[in-house]
Scaffold this active site. Structure first.
Site, PDB file in Angstrom:
ATOM      1  N   ASP A   1     -19.247 -28.244 -52.186  1.00 25.80           N
ATOM      2  CA  ASP A   1     -18.396 -28.583 -53.333  1.00 25.80           C
ATOM      3  C   ASP A   1     -17.001 -28.006 -53.166  1.00 25.80           C
ATOM      4  O   ASP A   1     -15.998 -28.668 -53.472  1.00 25.80           O
ATOM      5  CB  ASP A   1     -19.028 -28.053 -54.622  1.00 25.80           C
TER       6      ASP A   1
ATOM      7  N   ARG B   1       2.082 -39.852 -51.934  1.00 25.29           N
ATOM      8  CA  ARG B   1       3.314 -39.968 -52.711  1.00 25.29           C
ATOM      9  C   ARG B   1       2.974 -40.223 -54.178  1.00 25.29           C
ATOM     10  O   ARG B   1       1.824 -40.482 -54.518  1.00 25.29           O
ATOM     11  CB  ARG B   1       4.175 -41.101 -52.153  1.00 25.29           C
TER      12      ARG B   1
ATOM     13  N   GLU C   1     -18.822 -37.733 -49.868  1.00 27.05           N
ATOM     14  CA  GLU C   1     -17.686 -37.113 -49.184  1.00 27.05           C
ATOM     15  C   GLU C   1     -16.610 -38.131 -48.816  1.00 27.05           C
ATOM     16  O   GLU C   1     -15.732 -37.843 -47.994  1.00 27.05           O
ATOM     17  CB  GLU C   1     -18.161 -36.378 -47.928  1.00 27.05           C
TER      18      GLU C   1
END
Length: 393
Positions: A276, A291, A302
């Site tokens: 985690d 951005r 994952e």
């Protein structure tokens, strides 16, 4: 009808106490909820009125000064409640300065009735005016609902007018206000309005509490609880909008799919808590690498996805480079191991849907994993037999 000031003071104390008890039993408290500060204000005000009433019979200087300290302290808790719901930092001098100075001055000038009443009401008027301004000033957070802010400010301003009236009354006509139980119409009207204002204030902060709860529910519905990025459902909905815009305006858009390398091994060898923590670190590094307009989401397990509006694979490679630098610089020392990832990239082309972009990015991702992981692969969209890309020219 003749309204007795002492009876109004007693009813005010009872009203405030009952509202505080009702809030205590009917509101679900949260650690940063402003309703807790408002309720503390009500409790302190009830105690303060009791002290001021008792000051006529026992320890007048001590009881009255404690009562004034309580009233000004209660206004500081109103300030905390307002700032909490506005999600703004507290200005500490306003929190502690006015109550401390007012309490000290009240104690020192207690023998001069006119001075101590003037000081108390001036301090309360200052606090009330400042909090009302904080609530309605132009730069108050636009994302907060204006209804509760204006309702709370209205209640404060009504109370502030009467407090100011008492200040001028004791300053320029002290014979008409010989005690805080005086039956002058300004004092009587002020007590009546204070009862109403406290009810309005409670309603206002309950509205703020409700708005905060709705924002939190919205956040829970759209955000991954562990990493803080968009959950899969919200990311898919937002990404779909951008793909449709790309189709309409024929603008580039790119999808990146990330898979943390050897994540199952990390879970098996170091435990789920370490896994985690690695997910959180990875999400933080990814958010720092993208951005402002880019969409970051946890796709599952994952795997993470990023959509880059009006961008191509060149921009994706720049994000990949910044991410790997951040993982090596920040995540590795924190986790005690180097977190790496494999990335698949797909650029939109006319006729492609979001599912096509995800499929192409996923295929590129698996090519990268088969080639040894810890790399970026750019995929190409292939349309199924039932769909063909549009022709141009």
């Amino acid at each position: 009808m003749n309204l007795d000031a002492r009876t109004l003071f007693f009813s005010l104390m009872v009203n405030v106490l009952l509202m505080s008890i009702a809030l205590s039993f009917n509101v679900r408290w949260r650690s940063r909820s402003g309703i807790r500060a408002w309720n503390a204000s009500l409790m302190i005000q009830a105690l303060s009125w009791a002290l001021l009433i008792a000051a006529y019979r026992v320890l007048p200087r001590e009881m009255a000064t404690l009562g004034v300290a309580g009233l000004t302290g209660a206004m500081s808790f109103v300030y905390v409640a307002a700032k909490t719901y506005l999600r703004e930092p507290l200005v500490k001098p306003w929190l502690w300065g006015v109550p401390l100075v007012t309490t000290a001055v009240h104690w020192l000038v207690f023998s001069n009735y006119q001075a101590r009443i003037a000081v108390t009401n001036a301090a309360l008027a200052l606090q009330i005016g400042w909090i009302a301004w904080v609530l309605v000033r132009p730069r108050a957070r636009p994302q907060t609902d204006g209804r509760w802010r204006w309702l709370a400010a209205t209640a404060l301003m009504m109370s502030g007018v009467m407090v100011t009236g008492r200040f001028f009354l004791v300053t320029f006509s002290p014979e008409a206000y010989p005690s805080f139980e005086a039956g002058h119409w300004i004092n009587t009207l002020g007590l009546v309005l204070t009862n109403a204002d406290l009810t309005l204030g409670t309603l206002a902060f309950l509205l703020a509490h409700r708005d905060e709860a709705e924002r939190e529910l919205q956040l829970l519905a759209t955000t991954d609880g562990l990493t803080g990025v968009m959950n899969r459902r919200q990311w898919m909905a937002s990404a779909e909008v951008h793909v449709r815009l790309a189709e309409r305006h024929v603008q580039p858009v790119t999808v990146m799919m990330f898979d943390i390398d050897h994540f199952k091994q990390l879970n098996d060898t170091r435990g789920h808590a370490a896994g985690d923590a690695a997910l959180v670190r990875f999400a933080q590094a990814l958010q720092g690498a993208v951005r402002q307009p880019d969409l970051v989401g946890r796709y599952g397990g994952e795997e993470f996805c990023v959509l880059l509006p009006q961008s191509d694979a060149v921009a994706a490679k720049a994000i990949d480079r910044r991410l790997r630098e951040a993982l090596a610089r920040d995540a590795a020392p924190a986790q005690g191991l180097l977190i790496t990832c494999t990335v698949g990239v797909a650029e939109w082309r006319p006729g492609a849907r979001l599912d096509d972009l995800l499929a192409a990015a996923d295929a590129a991702l698996y090519r990268g994993k088969a080639a040894g992981r810890d790399r970026l692969e750019v995929g190409d969209i292939s349309f199924g037999a039932d769909r063909t890309p549009p022709t141009t020219g």
